[in-house]
Scaffold this motif. Structure first.
Motif, PDB file in Angstrom:
ATOM      1  N   CYS A  71       0.844  -1.187   0.000  1.00  0.00           N
ATOM      2  CA  CYS A  71       0.000   0.000   0.000  1.00  0.00           C
ATOM      3  C   CYS A  71       0.884   1.243   0.000  1.00  0.00           C
ATOM      4  O   CYS A  71       2.082   1.183   0.248  1.00  0.00           O
ATOM      5  CB  CYS A  71      -0.910  -0.026   1.228  1.00  0.00           C
ATOM      6  SG  CYS A  71      -2.166   1.271   1.289  1.00  0.00           S
TER       7      CYS A  71
ATOM      8  N   GLY B 176       0.580   5.947  -0.934  1.00  0.00           N
ATOM      9  CA  GLY B 176      -0.122   7.025  -1.603  1.00  0.00           C
ATOM     10  C   GLY B 176       0.006   6.957  -3.115  1.00  0.00           C
ATOM     11  O   GLY B 176       0.817   6.203  -3.670  1.00  0.00           O
ATOM     12  N   THR B 177      -0.813   7.746  -3.792  1.00  0.00           N
ATOM     13  CA  THR B 177      -0.749   7.797  -5.244  1.00  0.00           C
ATOM     14  C   THR B 177       0.655   8.150  -5.711  1.00  0.00           C
ATOM     15  O   THR B 177       1.325   9.005  -5.133  1.00  0.00           O
ATOM     16  CB  THR B 177      -1.765   8.833  -5.791  1.00  0.00           C
ATOM     17  OG1 THR B 177      -1.711   8.830  -7.217  1.00  0.00           O
ATOM     18  CG2 THR B 177      -1.471  10.230  -5.285  1.00  0.00           C
TER      19      THR B 177
ATOM     20  N   SER C 176       3.401   6.582  -5.362  1.00  0.00           N
ATOM     21  CA  SER C 176       4.501   6.242  -4.454  1.00  0.00           C
ATOM     22  C   SER C 176       5.392   5.140  -5.013  1.00  0.00           C
ATOM     23  O   SER C 176       6.424   4.816  -4.416  1.00  0.00           O
ATOM     24  CB  SER C 176       3.960   5.829  -3.076  1.00  0.00           C
ATOM     25  OG  SER C 176       3.077   4.732  -3.187  1.00  0.00           O
TER      26      SER C 176
ATOM     27  N   LYS D 195       4.157   1.885  -6.197  1.00  0.00           N
ATOM     28  CA  LYS D 195       3.709   0.546  -5.809  1.00  0.00           C
ATOM     29  C   LYS D 195       3.907  -0.476  -6.924  1.00  0.00           C
ATOM     30  O   LYS D 195       4.438  -1.567  -6.691  1.00  0.00           O
ATOM     31  CB  LYS D 195       2.232   0.611  -5.389  1.00  0.00           C
ATOM     32  CG  LYS D 195       1.980   1.478  -4.162  1.00  0.00           C
ATOM     33  CD  LYS D 195       0.510   1.540  -3.811  1.00  0.00           C
ATOM     34  CE  LYS D 195      -0.324   2.273  -4.832  1.00  0.00           C
ATOM     35  NZ  LYS D 195       0.033   3.710  -4.961  1.00  0.00           N
TER      36      LYS D 195
ATOM     37  N   ASN E 265     -10.034   7.641  -5.876  1.00  0.00           N
ATOM     38  CA  ASN E 265      -9.337   7.946  -4.627  1.00  0.00           C
ATOM     39  C   ASN E 265     -10.180   7.795  -3.374  1.00  0.00           C
ATOM     40  O   ASN E 265      -9.757   8.204  -2.299  1.00  0.00           O
ATOM     41  CB  ASN E 265      -8.787   9.382  -4.713  1.00  0.00           C
ATOM     42  CG  ASN E 265      -7.768   9.516  -5.824  1.00  0.00           C
ATOM     43  OD1 ASN E 265      -6.690   8.946  -5.754  1.00  0.00           O
ATOM     44  ND2 ASN E 265      -8.115  10.250  -6.870  1.00  0.00           N
TER      45      ASN E 265
ATOM     46  N   HIS F 218      -3.627   1.748  -3.328  1.00  0.00           N
ATOM     47  CA  HIS F 218      -3.549   2.822  -2.336  1.00  0.00           C
ATOM     48  C   HIS F 218      -4.678   2.781  -1.317  1.00  0.00           C
ATOM     49  O   HIS F 218      -4.687   3.565  -0.372  1.00  0.00           O
ATOM     50  CB  HIS F 218      -3.512   4.188  -3.024  1.00  0.00           C
ATOM     51  CG  HIS F 218      -4.740   4.534  -3.805  1.00  0.00           C
ATOM     52  ND1 HIS F 218      -5.210   3.776  -4.856  1.00  0.00           N
ATOM     53  CD2 HIS F 218      -5.603   5.579  -3.692  1.00  0.00           C
ATOM     54  CE1 HIS F 218      -6.303   4.341  -5.359  1.00  0.00           C
ATOM     55  NE2 HIS F 218      -6.570   5.425  -4.660  1.00  0.00           N
TER      56      HIS F 218
ATOM     57  N   ASN G 130      -6.372  11.488  -0.264  1.00  0.00           N
ATOM     58  CA  ASN G 130      -5.153  10.865   0.241  1.00  0.00           C
ATOM     59  C   ASN G 130      -4.998  11.134   1.739  1.00  0.00           C
ATOM     60  O   ASN G 130      -4.669  10.241   2.524  1.00  0.00           O
ATOM     61  CB  ASN G 130      -3.938  11.397  -0.518  1.00  0.00           C
ATOM     62  CG  ASN G 130      -2.659  10.691  -0.132  1.00  0.00           C
ATOM     63  OD1 ASN G 130      -2.359   9.596  -0.598  1.00  0.00           O
ATOM     64  ND2 ASN G 130      -1.867  11.310   0.733  1.00  0.00           N
TER      65      ASN G 130
ATOM     66  N   VAL H  48      -5.629   7.501   3.001  1.00  0.00           N
ATOM     67  CA  VAL H  48      -4.395   6.760   2.729  1.00  0.00           C
ATOM     68  C   VAL H  48      -3.391   6.827   3.865  1.00  0.00           C
ATOM     69  O   VAL H  48      -2.854   5.800   4.299  1.00  0.00           O
ATOM     70  CB  VAL H  48      -3.743   7.240   1.409  1.00  0.00           C
ATOM     71  CG1 VAL H  48      -2.436   6.491   1.165  1.00  0.00           C
ATOM     72  CG2 VAL H  48      -4.692   7.042   0.242  1.00  0.00           C
TER      73      VAL H  48
END
Length: 208
Positions: A6, A8-9, A11, A13, A60, A113, A169, A173
């Motif tokens: 997991c 944030g947008t 990041s 992943k 989101n 996220h 976020n 998040v």
């Protein structure tokens, strides 16, 4: 085994997950892990009237995800079964893409996220990580992605970020890091962390 990732947008992943799969392949070529991306389970919004779907769409908030489909896929893969992809009720399925089977596999890597927002999802994940990336770096990555792959202008990307991404976020998040087993710094590629996680996964699989 299920490994959750997991953050944030923007990041990183998907980047981390693919690097992890590559590293695992180098260590054990028989593993063949499956990657489930939460972004491939955005819902189709067909339960809403057509005239309000556009205004309701978001990537989101938790209600953006077709959770029943994602949970079902993960539950079946955990049980050693294959699953159909794309899943029912998702925007990908709405595009009428060819359905294919994925799995079975001894290892599922699931990233997104909003993963740990959903309690049933949390319960199915054996090892949970959170990618920590500086917000300014994430904004720059997001703008770069939007302007190169989504056809948005810089102004459109910023407007969307400020209106939808940033507030959600903060609300959904950031607190998820408290549900992770460990946090991974990811302002840039982190091959040491990739190697560490790969070793941890293989150790757990071999122990089980």
């Amino acid at each position: 085994m299920v490994f959750g990732l997991c953050g944030g947008t923007s990041s990183g992943k998907t980047t981390f997950a693919r690097a992890l799969i590559e590293r695992l392949g180098q260590l054990d070529g028989s593993l063949h892990p499956v990657l489930l991306r939460q972004d491939e389970y955005f819902q189709d919004y067909l339960h809403l009237p057509e005239d309000v779907r556009g205004g309701a769409r978001t990537a989101n908030r938790p209600d953006a995800i077709a959770w029943p489909s994602l949970r079902d896929a993960l539950e079946n893969l955990r049980a050693g079964r294959s699953v159909a992809f794309p899943g029912p009720g998702t925007s990908l399925a709405l595009r009428d893409l060819n359905v294919r089977e994925i799995g079975p596999t001894p290892l599922v890597i699931v990233e997104g996220h909003l993963l740990y927002v959903d309690a049933p999802m949390q319960a199915m994940i054996d090892l949970k990580a959170f990618l920590d990336c500086d917000p300014e770096e994430r904004v720059l990555r997001r703008i770069r992605r939007d302007t190169t792959t989504s056809g948005r202008t810089i102004e459109q990307s910023l407007e969307w970020y400020l209106r939808d991404v940033q507030p959600n976020n903060r609300h959904y998040v950031e607190w998820q890091r408290a549900h992770a087993d460990f946090v991974i710094p990811h302002d840039q590629d982190n091959p040491v962390a990739v190697a560490f996680v790969a070793d941890a996964i293989l150790g757990r699989l071999r122990h089980d």
